[in-house]
Motif scaffolding. Structure first.
Motif, mmCIF file in Angstrom:
data_model
loop_
_atom_site.group_PDB
_atom_site.id
_atom_site.type_symbol
_atom_site.label_atom_id
_atom_site.label_comp_id
_atom_site.label_asym_id
_atom_site.label_seq_id
_atom_site.Cartn_x
_atom_site.Cartn_y
_atom_site.Cartn_z
ATOM 1 N N LEU A 79 -4.881 40.213 -5.485
ATOM 2 C CA LEU A 79 -5.318 38.844 -5.241
ATOM 3 C C LEU A 79 -6.827 38.608 -5.411
ATOM 4 O O LEU A 79 -7.221 37.631 -6.057
ATOM 5 N N PRO A 80 -7.707 39.446 -4.844
ATOM 6 C CA PRO A 80 -9.138 39.143 -5.023
ATOM 7 C C PRO A 80 -9.587 39.207 -6.477
ATOM 8 O O PRO A 80 -10.411 38.401 -6.917
ATOM 9 N N VAL A 81 -9.018 40.152 -7.234
ATOM 10 C CA VAL A 81 -9.353 40.252 -8.659
ATOM 11 C C VAL A 81 -8.810 39.043 -9.403
ATOM 12 O O VAL A 81 -9.496 38.431 -10.233
ATOM 13 N N ALA A 82 -7.565 38.677 -9.096
ATOM 14 C CA ALA A 82 -6.950 37.525 -9.755
ATOM 15 C C ALA A 82 -7.695 36.241 -9.429
ATOM 16 O O ALA A 82 -7.860 35.366 -10.291
ATOM 17 N N GLY A 83 -8.160 36.112 -8.186
ATOM 18 C CA GLY A 83 -8.910 34.917 -7.811
ATOM 19 C C GLY A 83 -10.178 34.751 -8.633
ATOM 20 O O GLY A 83 -10.509 33.645 -9.072
ATOM 21 N N ARG A 84 -10.893 35.853 -8.856
ATOM 22 C CA ARG A 84 -12.104 35.783 -9.671
ATOM 23 C C ARG A 84 -11.765 35.444 -11.120
ATOM 24 O O ARG A 84 -12.448 34.630 -11.760
ATOM 25 N N LEU A 85 -10.703 36.071 -11.648
ATOM 26 C CA LEU A 85 -10.317 35.815 -13.036
ATOM 27 C C LEU A 85 -9.918 34.355 -13.245
ATOM 28 O O LEU A 85 -10.323 33.720 -14.227
ATOM 29 N N MET A 86 -9.127 33.822 -12.314
ATOM 30 C CA MET A 86 -8.626 32.461 -12.487
ATOM 31 C C MET A 86 -9.727 31.426 -12.335
ATOM 32 O O MET A 86 -9.584 30.295 -12.804
ATOM 33 N N LEU A 135 -1.592 31.601 -6.299
ATOM 34 C CA LEU A 135 -2.760 30.932 -6.862
ATOM 35 C C LEU A 135 -2.453 29.893 -7.936
ATOM 36 O O LEU A 135 -3.177 28.905 -8.053
ATOM 37 N N ALA A 136 -1.418 30.108 -8.732
ATOM 38 C CA ALA A 136 -1.195 29.266 -9.909
ATOM 39 C C ALA A 136 -1.041 27.796 -9.547
ATOM 40 O O ALA A 136 -1.732 26.924 -10.092
ATOM 41 N N VAL A 137 -0.122 27.497 -8.617
ATOM 42 C CA VAL A 137 0.169 26.099 -8.289
ATOM 43 C C VAL A 137 -1.036 25.392 -7.671
ATOM 44 O O VAL A 137 -1.469 24.346 -8.175
ATOM 45 N N PRO A 138 -1.615 25.892 -6.580
ATOM 46 C CA PRO A 138 -2.750 25.166 -6.000
ATOM 47 C C PRO A 138 -3.954 25.089 -6.921
ATOM 48 O O PRO A 138 -4.668 24.084 -6.936
ATOM 49 N N ARG A 384 -8.601 35.451 -1.335
ATOM 50 C CA ARG A 384 -9.009 36.345 -0.235
ATOM 51 C C ARG A 384 -8.270 36.000 1.053
ATOM 52 O O ARG A 384 -7.870 36.898 1.807
ATOM 53 N N VAL A 385 -8.074 34.707 1.303
ATOM 54 C CA VAL A 385 -7.280 34.313 2.466
ATOM 55 C C VAL A 385 -5.848 34.827 2.333
ATOM 56 O O VAL A 385 -5.253 35.327 3.295
#
Length: 438
Positions: A79-86, A135-138, A384-385
């Motif tokens: 998740l933290p890596v994906a959050g930065r990428l997105m 992450l995708a939807v929000p 991260r949340v």
């Protein structure tokens, strides 16, 4: 060619509507495809494979289902890596790669013959499904809409349950079609994931309205047609969206309050898995309740699907109101199931109401993050949340099993469930009271 023409796309100047249509509707449709197919097939349909695959392998069910815990740990780490990428990369690339990982994992499960192979496939699916379910939807809805955000998030997330309703019977039929029917089911699920989702993530999805020369849905209604282009141009440029950075959010009490909310609401939602066992506990005193154990689970799933849409609508009016509606329904549902369990209709009503608070996990949490920190660094903050929810998912079922097997039994489970919801109410209200000034 001038630097001005090569450095950035032209500012959006039109909503490009025709008969009320906005490209954001196609984005919402893409989100529905993501939740109904890869998310539902990987997560909502996992349970139908537990018994047949463990029996074929000749291992205890717990040994096989360990792959699901590995999947959840992989989600948490991703998740933290994906959050930065997105927040930085083209969402078409990121989401399509995630869909491919989910499809490959399902296809791999259908070809696996050893326990370790299932564990590897579980890890692959965990990496792929984490950005899709959390992450995708929000992220897409927040980028493409300034109006009816809660409704669209709730509508899209409802399809994780609807997908389960659609594909669980199909998968069960495929599993029962032969000695190794589970292989066929996994293979079909993998193909459906790839064929049904990739056209949307590759061809339809765009990271932001400016990529199509558009304003977000509802921008003209909010700012007025004359001012909307300026507003759209401002929000389309990196760093200009209102909100705080992920680094700043980490130092705010509201962030840690929402981490607690996400973890505890995930712990509470897992009670749903034990409602059929609760109904079966009345086998001697109320056999009609025990016979309806499967219906009780279906009532909770129906409450989850309807609750996601309801919570989305309520949140569009008041995020605080959404918290009270979700928690209120959950507490009422638990009390009805606990205190009036032998009246089947009331038990089903209680299960349905509990499904509404279940819906808070994937609807209320992202909307609380948006309300508390804005949209500037939303994917990174929300990822991260969400790590708290993924971590809790890996241990929650074991926790409730221990509680139920203790002297307190199901009554203790319900008491702790009410305590969990009280904590969630307090942390959500605290976060809203200490939100960032955006």
């Amino acid at each position: 060619m001038s630097e001005k023409n090569t450095a950035a796309p032209a500012a959006p100047t039109s909503t490009r509507r025709s008969g009320g249509f906005h490209y954001a509707y196609l984005i919402v449709l893409s989100c529905i495809a993501i939740t109904c197919l890869p998310c539902a097939l990987v997560l909502s349909c996992a349970g139908i494979f537990f018994t047949p695959v463990s029996e074929w392998l000749g291992v205890a069910r717990a040994q096989f289902t360990l792959y699901f815990s590995i999947l959840n740990v992989a989600m948490m780490l991703t998740l933290p890596v994906a959050g930065r990428l997105m927040g930085r990369a083209d969402l078409r690339v990121v989401l399509s790669a995630c869909v491919c990982l989910c499809g490959a994992g399902l296809l791999g499960m259908g070809r696996s013959s050893a326990l370790w192979q299932f564990y590897v496939c579980g890890a692959v699916m965990g990496v792929g499904v984490a950005p899709l379910i959390y992450l995708a939807v929000p992220t897409l809805v927040n980028a493409w809409c300034v109006k009816r955000v809660g409704f669209f998030v709730g509508l899209c997330m409802a399809f994780t349950g609807i997908g389960g309703v659609i594909f669980n019977p199909i998968g069960t039929s495929l599993i029962q079609s032969g000695a190794e029917g589970w292989r066929t089911a996994y293979t079909v699920f993998g193909i459906v994931t790839l064929v049904g989702t990739l056209p949307f993530t590759l061809l339809v999805v765009r990271s932001k309205p400016a990529d199509k020369g558009l304003l977000p849905y509802g921008a003209s209604d909010v700012a007025g047609e004359k001012d909307a282009p300026a507003a759209g141009a401002a929000t389309s440029q990196a760093g200009k969206a209102p909100g705080v950075s992920a680094g700043a959010a980490l130092h705010m009490p509201a962030f840690w309050a929402l981490v607690a909310f996400c973890g505890v609401i995930t712990l509470n939602q897992t009670i749903y898995q034990f409602l059929p066992s609760y109904a079966l506990s009345f086998a001697k005193s109320a056999p009609q309740i025990a016979a309806a154990s499967g219906v009780v689970a279906s009532a909770a799933m129906a409450g989850q699907a309807v609750g996601k849409v309801i919570l989305g609508v309520v949140n569009d009016r008041s995020v605080r109101g959404g918290v009270f509606v979700g928690i209120g329904c959950g507490v009422a549902g638990v009390l009805v199931m606990w205190l009036l369990p032998t009246a089947l209709v009331l038990l089903l009503v209680g299960a349905f109401l509990f499904g509404v608070v279940y819906a808070q996990t994937t609807v209320q949490t992202p909307l609380l993050v948006r309300a508390a920190f804005g949209s500037a660094d939303y994917p990174a903050i929300y990822s991260r949340v969400s790590m708290a929810g993924s971590l809790m998912s890996a241990v929650a079922a074991v926790f409730w099993s221990v509680v139920i097997d203790s002297a307190g039994g199901f009554p203790l489970m319900f008491v702790l469930g009410i305590a969990c919801m009280a904590v969630c109410l307090a942390t959500a209200l605290f976060a809203l009271s200490h939100r960032a000034s955006v």
